[in-house]
Design a protein around this motif. Structure first.
Motif, PDB file in Angstrom:
ATOM      1  N   PRO A 170      -7.463   1.617   8.527  1.00 57.63           N
ATOM      2  CA  PRO A 170      -7.711   0.215   8.641  1.00 57.63           C
ATOM      3  C   PRO A 170      -6.445  -0.591   7.953  1.00 57.63           C
ATOM      4  O   PRO A 170      -6.609  -1.862   8.379  1.00 57.63           O
ATOM      5  N   PHE A 171      -5.847  -0.129   7.098  1.00 60.10           N
ATOM      6  CA  PHE A 171      -4.419  -1.087   6.553  1.00 60.10           C
ATOM      7  C   PHE A 171      -3.223  -0.830   7.226  1.00 60.10           C
ATOM      8  O   PHE A 171      -2.295  -1.269   7.114  1.00 60.10           O
ATOM      9  N   MET A 172      -3.248  -0.342   8.598  1.00 58.35           N
ATOM     10  CA  MET A 172      -2.195  -0.091   9.293  1.00 58.35           C
ATOM     11  C   MET A 172      -2.477  -0.504  10.812  1.00 58.35           C
ATOM     12  O   MET A 172      -3.836  -0.365  11.298  1.00 58.35           O
ATOM     13  N   PRO A 173      -1.800  -0.979  11.703  1.00 58.88           N
ATOM     14  CA  PRO A 173      -1.845  -1.287  12.969  1.00 58.88           C
ATOM     15  C   PRO A 173      -2.246  -0.174  13.681  1.00 58.88           C
ATOM     16  O   PRO A 173      -2.013   0.888  13.655  1.00 58.88           O
ATOM     17  N   GLU A 174      -3.362  -0.451  14.657  1.00 62.27           N
ATOM     18  CA  GLU A 174      -4.023   0.660  15.432  1.00 62.27           C
ATOM     19  C   GLU A 174      -3.153   1.437  16.544  1.00 62.27           C
ATOM     20  O   GLU A 174      -2.569   0.585  17.323  1.00 62.27           O
ATOM     21  N   LYS A 175      -2.805   2.430  16.597  1.00 60.85           N
ATOM     22  CA  LYS A 175      -1.926   3.112  17.548  1.00 60.85           C
ATOM     23  C   LYS A 175      -2.844   3.578  18.771  1.00 60.85           C
ATOM     24  O   LYS A 175      -3.967   3.900  18.632  1.00 60.85           O
ATOM     25  N   PRO A 176      -2.246   3.425  19.874  1.00 56.56           N
ATOM     26  CA  PRO A 176      -2.875   3.641  21.139  1.00 56.56           C
ATOM     27  C   PRO A 176      -3.449   5.222  21.050  1.00 56.56           C
ATOM     28  O   PRO A 176      -4.363   5.488  21.677  1.00 56.56           O
ATOM     29  N   GLU A 177      -2.728   6.161  20.664  1.00 57.13           N
ATOM     30  CA  GLU A 177      -2.764   7.554  20.579  1.00 57.13           C
ATOM     31  C   GLU A 177      -4.245   7.658  19.563  1.00 57.13           C
ATOM     32  O   GLU A 177      -4.921   8.654  19.880  1.00 57.13           O
ATOM     33  N   ASP A 178      -4.240   6.986  18.701  1.00 55.12           N
ATOM     34  CA  ASP A 178      -5.448   6.908  17.681  1.00 55.12           C
ATOM     35  C   ASP A 178      -6.542   6.500  18.216  1.00 55.12           C
ATOM     36  O   ASP A 178      -7.701   7.226  18.332  1.00 55.12           O
ATOM     37  N   ALA A 179      -6.486   5.263  19.026  1.00 48.56           N
ATOM     38  CA  ALA A 179      -7.615   4.854  19.805  1.00 48.56           C
ATOM     39  C   ALA A 179      -8.188   5.792  20.826  1.00 48.56           C
ATOM     40  O   ALA A 179      -9.177   6.065  20.995  1.00 48.56           O
ATOM     41  N   GLU A 180      -7.191   6.372  21.567  1.00 52.53           N
ATOM     42  CA  GLU A 180      -7.558   7.562  22.421  1.00 52.53           C
ATOM     43  C   GLU A 180      -8.279   8.728  21.933  1.00 52.53           C
ATOM     44  O   GLU A 180      -9.137   9.083  22.595  1.00 52.53           O
ATOM     45  N   ARG A 227       0.751  -1.080  -0.132  1.00 52.48           N
ATOM     46  CA  ARG A 227       0.062  -0.143   0.090  1.00 52.48           C
ATOM     47  C   ARG A 227       0.783   1.322  -0.063  1.00 52.48           C
ATOM     48  O   ARG A 227       1.742   1.391   0.725  1.00 52.48           O
ATOM     49  N   ARG A 228       0.638   2.273  -0.737  1.00 49.96           N
ATOM     50  CA  ARG A 228       1.220   3.470  -1.136  1.00 49.96           C
ATOM     51  C   ARG A 228       0.468   4.733  -0.657  1.00 49.96           C
ATOM     52  O   ARG A 228      -0.645   5.052  -1.541  1.00 49.96           O
ATOM     53  N   VAL A 229       0.721   5.507   0.421  1.00 46.04           N
ATOM     54  CA  VAL A 229      -0.256   6.408   0.928  1.00 46.04           C
ATOM     55  C   VAL A 229       0.881   7.841   1.027  1.00 46.04           C
ATOM     56  O   VAL A 229       1.544   7.404   1.720  1.00 46.04           O
ATOM     57  N   HIS A 230       0.581   9.042   0.766  1.00 46.65           N
ATOM     58  CA  HIS A 230       1.173   9.863   0.830  1.00 46.65           C
ATOM     59  C   HIS A 230       0.267  11.156   1.405  1.00 46.65           C
ATOM     60  O   HIS A 230      -0.822  11.333   0.826  1.00 46.65           O
ATOM     61  N   THR A 231       0.685  11.891   2.600  1.00 47.35           N
ATOM     62  CA  THR A 231      -0.352  12.544   3.116  1.00 47.35           C
ATOM     63  C   THR A 231       0.696  13.929   3.621  1.00 47.35           C
ATOM     64  O   THR A 231       1.961  13.947   3.647  1.00 47.35           O
ATOM     65  N   ALA A 232      -0.118  14.957   3.750  1.00 45.58           N
ATOM     66  CA  ALA A 232       0.538  16.307   4.323  1.00 45.58           C
ATOM     67  C   ALA A 232      -0.245  16.408   5.704  1.00 45.58           C
ATOM     68  O   ALA A 232      -1.299  16.653   5.800  1.00 45.58           O
ATOM     69  N   GLY A 233       0.587  16.441   6.806  1.00 44.09           N
ATOM     70  CA  GLY A 233      -0.117  16.639   8.134  1.00 44.09           C
ATOM     71  C   GLY A 233       0.214  15.050   8.834  1.00 44.09           C
ATOM     72  O   GLY A 233      -0.308  14.250   8.483  1.00 44.09           O
ATOM     73  N   GLU A 234       0.906  15.299  10.034  1.00 42.79           N
ATOM     74  CA  GLU A 234       1.271  14.228  10.578  1.00 42.79           C
ATOM     75  C   GLU A 234      -0.027  13.290  11.130  1.00 42.79           C
ATOM     76  O   GLU A 234       0.159  12.018  11.474  1.00 42.79           O
ATOM     77  N   LYS A 235      -1.179  13.765  11.367  1.00 38.49           N
ATOM     78  CA  LYS A 235      -2.194  13.175  11.951  1.00 38.49           C
ATOM     79  C   LYS A 235      -3.356  12.536  10.610  1.00 38.49           C
ATOM     80  O   LYS A 235      -4.332  12.040  11.240  1.00 38.49           O
ATOM     81  N   LYS A 236      -2.808  12.973   9.708  1.00 38.04           N
ATOM     82  CA  LYS A 236      -3.970  12.636   8.411  1.00 38.04           C
ATOM     83  C   LYS A 236      -4.426  11.458   8.315  1.00 38.04           C
ATOM     84  O   LYS A 236      -5.426  10.868   7.751  1.00 38.04           O
TER      85      LYS A 236
END
Length: 282
Positions: free
Chosen positions: A162-172, A148-157
């Motif tokens: 769903p194609f990446m492991p869930e991060k604790p900070e995202d769940a919070e 999978r190839r994804v490019h973003t601007a903005g670290e929280k974008k």
């Protein structure tokens, strides 16, 4: 013709059968979402015409919102509720909410528009809570050899991808949004139901759902029974019930929607929005 009947007076209108009390019933059926169209679910846009038509009838003794919805997008539910409540106040026509099969979550939120909430004995009511659900596919795409190839601007974008492991900070972050949404929902119920709410708030606002009888015990519902019988007991056995049903889009409307859909290639955006809405319980 109406002016002639008015000139004849009430006794003549009763003699002609034109002076019967009238109640207008608006059918509000289906899940709630921004993309709903008349006859296909509920949105603030899709119900606007039906609500305006119902409250335009000055002769109506009351307008009944016949609700049958499991919920959906909370913003749309709130807007529908506020629009119905606003029209009732503007036109000075009593508004009654009647829950048929289900008035849960956003469906119950819409019911708050009524000065009172009635329900069928078998109706499901309540579910004053918020849910987020989704899937994680990061292991699946690794097993089938997909990169999978994804490019973003903005670290929280890319939160909650769903194609990446869930991060604790995202769940919070998600839990914070769910808690805030729940608080707003609770405040709306308290504002519109006031001291009619009874019992333990931990039960009322737990997100649980109840049969109408239990809902009445908790103060979520004011009365349980058959709608027609209730209206006859209030307005007389000769009460006329005018039902307004949302019309499905005609052929031209469908063709227009297809043409507009073909003009915009929004597959990737749609998938992203669907994923986020599913996680937010919309």
């Amino acid at each position: 013709m109406s002016s002639v009947l008015n000139a004849l007076g009430a006794p003549f209108r009763r003699l002609l059968g034109t002076d019967k009390p009238t109640v207008t019933v608006v059918e509000l059926q289906g899940p709630i979402g921004i993309e709903a169209r008349p006859g296909r679910g509920l949105s603030a846009y899709s119900v606007e015409s039906s609500l305006k038509k119902a409250f335009r009838r000055k002769s109506s003794k009351a307008v009944v919102l016949a609700i049958n919805s499991p919920g959906g997008a909370p913003a749309q539910a709130r807007m529908i509720m506020e629009r119905a409540r606003g029209l009732a106040l503007e036109k000075q026509i009593p508004c009654i909410s009647y829950i048929e099969d289900v008035g849960a979550s956003g469906g119950y939120l819409i019911a708050l528009a009524g000065e009172e909430i009635l329900a069928d004995p078998f109706a499901i009511v309540g579910s004053i809570g918020v849910v987020s659900a989704g899937f994680g596919f990061h292991d699946a795409i690794a097993k089938i050899g997909v990169e999978r190839r994804v490019h973003t601007a903005g670290e929280k974008k890319l939160r909650l991808d769903p194609f990446m492991p869930e991060k604790p900070e995202d769940a919070e972050k998600l839990e914070t949004i769910l808690d805030e949404t729940h608080r707003i929902f609770i405040d709306l119920v308290k504002t519109h139901r006031g001291d009619r709410l009874k019992g333990d708030e931990s039960e009322i606002f737990s997100g649980d759902f109840f049969l109408a009888g239990k809902g009445e015990e908790l103060g979520l519902v004011d009365g349980v029974g058959d709608l027609r019988q209730i209206l006859k007991s209030r307005y007389g056995t000769d009460v006329k019930i005018k039902v307004i049903t949302a019309q499905r889009a005609g052929l031209l409307g469908k063709l227009g929607a297809q043409i507009m859909g073909g003009l915009v290639d929004a597959v990737a955006v749609r998938l992203k929005n669907d994923g986020l809405n599913a996680r937010l319980g919309r």
